[in-house]
Structures are given as C-alpha cells and as structure tokens.
Motif scaffolding. Structure first.
Motif, PDB file in Angstrom:
ATOM      1  N   PRO A  34      94.516  -3.453  50.538  1.00 46.35           N
ATOM      2  CA  PRO A  34      93.052  -3.579  50.572  1.00 46.35           C
ATOM      3  C   PRO A  34      92.515  -3.857  49.173  1.00 46.35           C
ATOM      4  N   LEU A  35      91.538  -4.737  49.083  1.00 46.36           N
ATOM      5  CA  LEU A  35      90.970  -5.117  47.785  1.00 46.36           C
ATOM      6  C   LEU A  35      89.523  -4.679  47.623  1.00 46.36           C
ATOM      7  N   LEU A  36      88.865  -4.342  48.730  1.00 43.81           N
ATOM      8  CA  LEU A  36      87.436  -4.033  48.667  1.00 43.81           C
ATOM      9  C   LEU A  36      87.165  -2.623  49.166  1.00 43.81           C
ATOM     10  N   ILE A  37      86.414  -1.880  48.378  1.00 43.18           N
ATOM     11  CA  ILE A  37      85.917  -0.568  48.791  1.00 43.18           C
ATOM     12  C   ILE A  37      84.496  -0.747  49.295  1.00 43.18           C
ATOM     13  N   ASN A  38      84.224  -0.189  50.468  1.00 42.19           N
ATOM     14  CA  ASN A  38      82.888  -0.323  51.058  1.00 42.19           C
ATOM     15  C   ASN A  38      82.412   1.064  51.479  1.00 42.19           C
ATOM     16  N   ASN A  39      82.039   1.871  50.487  1.00 43.12           N
ATOM     17  CA  ASN A  39      81.676   3.254  50.745  1.00 43.12           C
ATOM     18  C   ASN A  39      80.225   3.388  51.186  1.00 43.12           C
ATOM     19  N   LEU A  40      80.010   4.302  52.115  1.00 45.00           N
ATOM     20  CA  LEU A  40      78.669   4.588  52.605  1.00 45.00           C
ATOM     21  C   LEU A  40      77.818   5.147  51.472  1.00 45.00           C
ATOM     22  N   GLY A  41      76.608   4.603  51.307  1.00 50.14           N
ATOM     23  CA  GLY A  41      75.696   5.098  50.282  1.00 50.14           C
ATOM     24  C   GLY A  41      75.800   4.379  48.963  1.00 50.14           C
ATOM     25  N   SER A  42      76.768   3.475  48.799  1.00 46.75           N
ATOM     26  CA  SER A  42      76.924   2.714  47.556  1.00 46.75           C
ATOM     27  C   SER A  42      76.457   1.282  47.787  1.00 46.75           C
ATOM     28  N   ASP A  43      75.780   0.706  46.777  1.00 44.36           N
ATOM     29  CA  ASP A  43      75.344  -0.678  46.924  1.00 44.36           C
ATOM     30  C   ASP A  43      76.495  -1.626  46.594  1.00 44.36           C
ATOM     31  N   GLY A  44      76.233  -2.938  46.704  1.00 46.21           N
ATOM     32  CA  GLY A  44      77.289  -3.931  46.526  1.00 46.21           C
ATOM     33  C   GLY A  44      77.950  -3.868  45.172  1.00 46.21           C
ATOM     34  N   GLU A  45      77.151  -3.726  44.105  1.00 45.32           N
ATOM     35  CA  GLU A  45      77.713  -3.706  42.763  1.00 45.32           C
ATOM     36  C   GLU A  45      78.568  -2.465  42.532  1.00 45.32           C
ATOM     37  N   GLU A  46      78.115  -1.310  43.058  1.00 46.98           N
ATOM     38  CA  GLU A  46      78.907  -0.090  42.922  1.00 46.98           C
ATOM     39  C   GLU A  46      80.248  -0.228  43.633  1.00 46.98           C
ATOM     40  N   ASN A  47      80.226  -0.810  44.827  1.00 46.64           N
ATOM     41  CA  ASN A  47      81.472  -0.981  45.574  1.00 46.64           C
ATOM     42  C   ASN A  47      82.415  -1.962  44.881  1.00 46.64           C
ATOM     43  N   ILE A  48      81.862  -3.035  44.297  1.00 45.14           N
ATOM     44  CA  ILE A  48      82.715  -3.970  43.564  1.00 45.14           C
ATOM     45  C   ILE A  48      83.327  -3.282  42.355  1.00 45.14           C
ATOM     46  N   ASN A  49      82.520  -2.498  41.641  1.00 45.63           N
ATOM     47  CA  ASN A  49      83.026  -1.792  40.469  1.00 45.63           C
ATOM     48  C   ASN A  49      84.139  -0.818  40.854  1.00 45.63           C
ATOM     49  N   LYS A  50      83.938  -0.079  41.951  1.00 43.80           N
ATOM     50  CA  LYS A  50      84.966   0.845  42.421  1.00 43.80           C
ATOM     51  C   LYS A  50      86.207   0.083  42.883  1.00 43.80           C
ATOM     52  N   SER A  51      85.991  -1.093  43.481  1.00 40.45           N
ATOM     53  CA  SER A  51      87.126  -1.900  43.939  1.00 40.45           C
ATOM     54  C   SER A  51      87.979  -2.352  42.762  1.00 40.45           C
ATOM     55  N   VAL A  52      87.318  -2.770  41.677  1.00 43.16           N
ATOM     56  CA  VAL A  52      88.057  -3.187  40.482  1.00 43.16           C
ATOM     57  C   VAL A  52      88.826  -2.009  39.895  1.00 43.16           C
ATOM     58  N   GLN A  53      88.210  -0.828  39.906  1.00 44.43           N
ATOM     59  CA  GLN A  53      88.900   0.362  39.395  1.00 44.43           C
ATOM     60  C   GLN A  53      90.182   0.647  40.163  1.00 44.43           C
ATOM     61  N   GLN A  54      90.184   0.328  41.454  1.00 45.53           N
ATOM     62  CA  GLN A  54      91.319   0.678  42.302  1.00 45.53           C
ATOM     63  C   GLN A  54      92.361  -0.422  42.429  1.00 45.53           C
ATOM     64  N   LEU A  55      92.132  -1.592  41.799  1.00 47.02           N
ATOM     65  CA  LEU A  55      93.063  -2.704  41.984  1.00 47.02           C
ATOM     66  C   LEU A  55      94.476  -2.347  41.533  1.00 47.02           C
ATOM     67  N   GLU A  56      94.606  -1.785  40.347  1.00 52.67           N
ATOM     68  CA  GLU A  56      95.948  -1.461  39.853  1.00 52.67           C
ATOM     69  C   GLU A  56      96.612  -0.428  40.760  1.00 52.67           C
ATOM     70  N   TYR A  57      95.845   0.579  41.173  1.00 54.61           N
ATOM     71  CA  TYR A  57      96.427   1.592  42.062  1.00 54.61           C
ATOM     72  C   TYR A  57      96.886   0.964  43.375  1.00 54.61           C
ATOM     73  N   ASN A  58      96.033   0.143  43.990  1.00 57.82           N
ATOM     74  CA  ASN A  58      96.376  -0.443  45.289  1.00 57.82           C
ATOM     75  C   ASN A  58      97.595  -1.351  45.204  1.00 57.82           C
ATOM     76  N   LEU A  59      97.676  -2.146  44.144  1.00 56.50           N
ATOM     77  CA  LEU A  59      98.827  -3.048  43.999  1.00 56.50           C
ATOM     78  C   LEU A  59     100.103  -2.273  43.706  1.00 56.50           C
ATOM     79  N   THR A  60     100.035  -1.329  42.777  1.00 58.62           N
ATOM     80  CA  THR A  60     101.219  -0.546  42.428  1.00 58.62           C
ATOM     81  C   THR A  60     101.646   0.326  43.596  1.00 58.62           C
ATOM     82  N   ASP A  61     100.678   0.845  44.346  1.00 59.88           N
ATOM     83  CA  ASP A  61     100.981   1.637  45.534  1.00 59.88           C
ATOM     84  C   ASP A  61     101.733   0.790  46.558  1.00 59.88           C
TER      85      ASP A  61
END
Length: 551
Positions: free
Chosen positions: A150-177
């Motif tokens: 998964p590349l995109l986080i779509n959390n309830l209560g977060s706007d588009g920019e917040e979700n994109i920022n969180k998605s970028v934070q998780q890219l290394e974790y998701n790929l390495t995982d």
C-alpha cells in the motif's frame, strides 16, 4: 589563437565525457534535509542484503493526477532509486494499469478482487470538475512470492495533504516490510490459545492470514495434557509469543500458573480480553434487549500484578460507529455508543499513522504503579463515559436525544503496552503445582493488553463479513489490522523494522486558502515585478551605453 582555443575546448569536453563515463556506475547523493528523508535506515540496508535474486517492484501510481500525488510519486521514485543503488537485484517500474485498456472496468474489478482498492481523486480543470481513479499500490515479486504494497494512507479526520505526508513517512516502512515478507526464512512461532472459549478462527482469519507472512502459527490448548503441567509449559515455551483472544471460560489456577511462568521465561503475550459478557447477537430477540454481566476469567490477580486492572464496565463514546439493523426498507444504521472508534495518539511506532481503530463493548483499563513502563496505545475520545455491569442494554437506547453533558468522564484507556521486568503473581504465594525452575522475576519482557476481544474481529460486522473490509456506513477500512500486526511485530521484532514507522518527514505544500486570499497580489508580484525589473534594467543599460559612447 582560435585554433588553440578550439583544442582546449575539445580537451575539456573529452575529459568531461571520460569522467562522466567513469563515474556512471557510482551513485552519490548528499542528504542535507533536516528530516534525513533520503537516508535509508540500517534495518532497510540489512533487509536489502538478503535479496539474492531479482526482486521486481511494479508501481501502479502513474498517470495524470493532482500535484499532491505527484509528490508521493516523486518521493517513492527517489526512495526506490536508493534501494536500487543498495542492491542491483532491486528492479522497479511505474505503470498506469488503466492506460490503453479497452475494458478498464474489468481491470478495476480484477485489481479490487486482489485487495488493491482504487482511490477516487477529484480533479478541477478549466472550471470543470471530474473524478479520476488511481491505484496507489505497488506489487513486489520475488521468485514465486508476491506481496501487495500500500502506498496511500487515508485516515479518517485527516485532510488530503496530511494523508499524503503520512503516506510519504510510511513509504520506507511499507517497502522494507514487503521485502521482509518475501525474503524471511526463519520465522518465529506464535501460539493461538484455545480451550477457554476463545474467539472462533473465522472471526480472526484475516488477522491470522496476515500474520503468516511473518510468523509460524500454531493452535495451543492449555488443557491438552491435564496431568502433565510441566510438559504443557515445556511445549508452550517452544513458541515466542501467545495470542489470547476473547476467552469466555475461566482459566484454572494451574493454567494461570503456566501462563505466568511462560511470561517469566520471556514469552510475549497479546491479550484481547472482554470482562463483560455481552454480544450484539443477544439483542436479536422480541424485547431487543439483554443484560450485560461481569465475566469471571480468574485473571484479575495475574494482570493486577503485571500492572493493569480491566474493570467490569463498558465504555460509551459519542465518537462511535453505527450498527446495522433490519428495518422495513432493508438494512439501516442505528447509533451505537458501545462501538467507539478510537483515534490513534501516535505516541508509539505501534499506532503511528494508522486509521481509527474500532472497538465493540470495550472495558475501561486502569494502570497501576509497579515499576513497569506503560504506554497507552488505545483510548476513547474525551466525550466518553463508563457504565458499570451488570446493566440492561436496549437496541434503541441511543436512538433518542443524547445528552452530551453526561459524557464528561474523559478519555478511557482501552489498550496499553507493558514493558519491563515482571513479577510473578505466585511470588511468596502457595503455588497450584510445583514446576521445575520456577521464576519469581522475568528478564525484560513485553506484553500488550486490549480490553476488547472483538478488536481482532474487524472483518465482520454483526457476525456478517464486510465487503473488502469496508464499513457500509462510514465507508472506512478501520485500522484494526494494521494496529494488531504492529503489536505483534513490536513484541517480536528483533530487527528494528517497526521503528521505521517512527520516521518523521514533513512535506511543504502550498497554502491554497492563502493563495485564494492573495491571488491578485501574488499575480502582480510574479508577473509585474519581473517586467518592472526588465524595464529598469533596459533603461539603465541604454543610459550607460549612451553615456559610454557619447564621449
């Protein structure tokens, strides 16, 4: 002179070509970002060392979409280039799965059936609004194994920019995982407790199937050898962790001692406990009501000694999800405060960047002072209250006018991580049986306690499976699976993979509200200032030229 200059230019050009060719096999990048965005963690580098043959990563995030997603695409490409530089066996490509397809609906249905749900993005162009569909997923293939990323986080209560920022934070974790899942060989073992009325396998099937990517699973019955407690403990110690999911029958003193010694010897435990007996099924009667009563599991003194007390009460939260009831025109939602949806405090890698976690008939947890480090992982909203058991519950008790002023008990703890050296509940007490090498204190150990047995039952609602895990009323895929997988990964993680989740990355986005407010001044600055500067430069140039040649 001209000939000499030409020769020098040719020599310099040749040198540049030679140097460029010589350095073409070398990758050099200096990470000067404050958040070290372009520096791979040691865990990722160690994981990439295990890739001994081509590993293909096909990224489906390609196409014409808004700038926010282009940022995600750019950051992902930068990260994959680093992976590729660390190991030549990493091969990646970007593709649009819908491009050039005669029957795009068939492709959408196929990808959806594989669990890769699309995301609809609103697009505004020339005053016209439309919706484009993208697949923020990647597929990693290694030999005969395939893993979805998964590349995109779509959390309830977060706007588009917040979700994109969180998605970028998780890219290394998701790929390495994903790479960890593909290359992992020596898997640790987890015992799934049975024999005390625990949750049926079908209600935790999705969680167990996802755990199998990391661990070996086995059913374990504490009363399998009733007259041989020593052998039961010995068998249990072959497992690195144990999951105790919604037991409904009391544990015997001997079983409790076996669990206690398993923990003293370093066994990790994930407890999902209901201290009040009540279920939505019990409301399906003529009166549409039932009585919730305390459930005696004979675990109170054990958990108390470790540092928590699960109370015999229920949490009601104004921030909750409805339940489905049969109405005259089919299924309809009914407000239900016993189903709180908890926002993550994001105070630990376990609950970092996950969507809301749905609970059902959760109990309040008290933490006790005993020298054990306690980290609250789940808690209800400040608009909560607790009601004691026994209590009569009606299906329609929340359908009238609620009184928010009564929900003032504040946030209630529903999940906590315990870390430290645990003391045996049988220290200085008469023991039910004599076990060899009985320990009174454990080495550093960890356990997680959640006061809701149905937190694992996230793929069902009212005992009916959810389509693609989506709640029909909130249209959310709750974060239960991610949270629970993170729990077990943290309990058993010796490689530091879970710690990548704590990586902080802040992307700079345009402030669209400010742009709209200052639209005229921004246009004047960006268009007018360059023109004025050109005019000043032209006048000054003409003036200086006239003065120079007028003499």
């Amino acid at each position: 002179m001209l000939k000499k200059t030409a020769v020098q230019i040719c020599v310099v050009a040749l040198l540049l070509v030679v140097v460029n060719w010589g350095l073409s096999d070398y990758y050099l990048r200096f990470d000067v970002t404050k958040d070290k965005r372009y520096t791979l963690s040691d865990t990722t580098k160690e994981t990439l060392e295990n890739v001994n043959s081509p590993l293909y990563i096909d990224v489906l995030l390609q196409g014409d979409f808004p700038n926010q997603f282009k940022k995600l695409q750019y950051e992902l490409q930068q990260l994959l280039e680093q992976y590729e530089n660390e190991n030549d066996n990493i091969i990646f490509s970007f593709t649009n799965p819908l491009e050039g397809e005669e029957n795009p609906d068939e492709v959408v249905n196929y990808l959806t059936s594989l669990g890769m749900l699309p995301t609809n993005i609103p697009v505004s162009e020339n005053g016209k609004k439309s919706v484009t569909q993208i697949f923020p997923w990647a597929v990693a293939n290694y030999g005969q194994k395939t893993v979805r990323v998964p590349l995109l986080i779509n959390n309830l209560g977060s706007d588009g920019e917040e979700n994109i920022n969180k998605s970028v934070q998780q890219l290394e974790y998701n790929l390495t995982d994903a790479i960890t899942k593909l290359t992992l060989e020596n898997k640790k073992k987890i015992a799934i407790f049975k024999g005390n009325g625990e949750l049926k396998d079908k209600y935790m099937s999705d969680y167990l199937l996802n755990l199998k990517d990391y661990y070996r699973l086995g059913l374990f019955n504490l009363d399998s050898l009733k007259d041989q407690p020593n052998q039961i403990l010995k068998n249990l110690q072959q497992f690195d962790a144990a999951i105790i999911a919604k037991p409904t029958e009391a544990f015997t003193d001997v079983e409790k001692q076996i669990i206690d010694q398993y923990i003293m010897y370093g066994g990790k435990t994930l407890w999902c406990i209901d201290k009040v007996a009540v279920d939505l099924d019990s409301l399906q009667n003529e009166t549409q009501s039932t009585v919730a009563f305390p459930r005696q599991l004979n675990l109170d003194d054990l958990l108390f000694k470790y540092g928590v007390r699960i109370n015999y009460n229920l949490i009601e939260d104004l921030i909750s999800t409805p339940i489905t009831v049969q109405g005259p025109n089919g299924n309809m939602p009914l407000e239900w405060l016993f189903s709180p949806i908890t926002m993550s405090p994001e105070n630990h890698p376990i609950n970092k960047n996950i969507n809301v976690v749905k609970l059902e008939f959760a109990n309040q947890i008290d933490t006790l002072e005993n020298g054990i480090k306690k980290t609250v992982l789940l808690e209800s909203s400040p608009q909560s209250r607790v009601v004691g058991a026994p209590i009569e519950i009606h299906l329609n008790e929340f359908s009238g006018n609620l009184q928010p002023e009564k929900f003032t008990n504040g946030s209630q703890i529903a999940g906590v991580l315990l870390e430290g050296s645990f003391t045996s509940v049988y220290k200085n007490r008469v023991k039910p049986v004599e076990l060899p090498n009985n320990l009174n204190e454990s080495a550093d150990n960890k356990m997680i306690i959640i006061s809701d047995g149905d937190v694992i039952n996230y793929s069902y609602a009212n005992k009916k499976p959810l389509t693609n895990g989506i709640d029909p009323w909130t249209q959310q895929i709750y974060g239960n699976k991610d949270f629970l997988i993170n729990c077990m990964n943290y309990l058993l993680d010796d490689t530091g993979l879970i710690n990548i989740r704590g990586k902080e990355i802040k992307l700079a986005f345009l402030n669209h509200e400010k742009i709209e407010e200052d639209e005229i001044s921004i246009k004047l600055i960006n268009i007018g200032v360059p023109i004025v500067l050109l005019i000043i430069f032209g006048v000054l140039f003409v003036f200086l030229r006239k003065r120079k040649y007028s003499k």
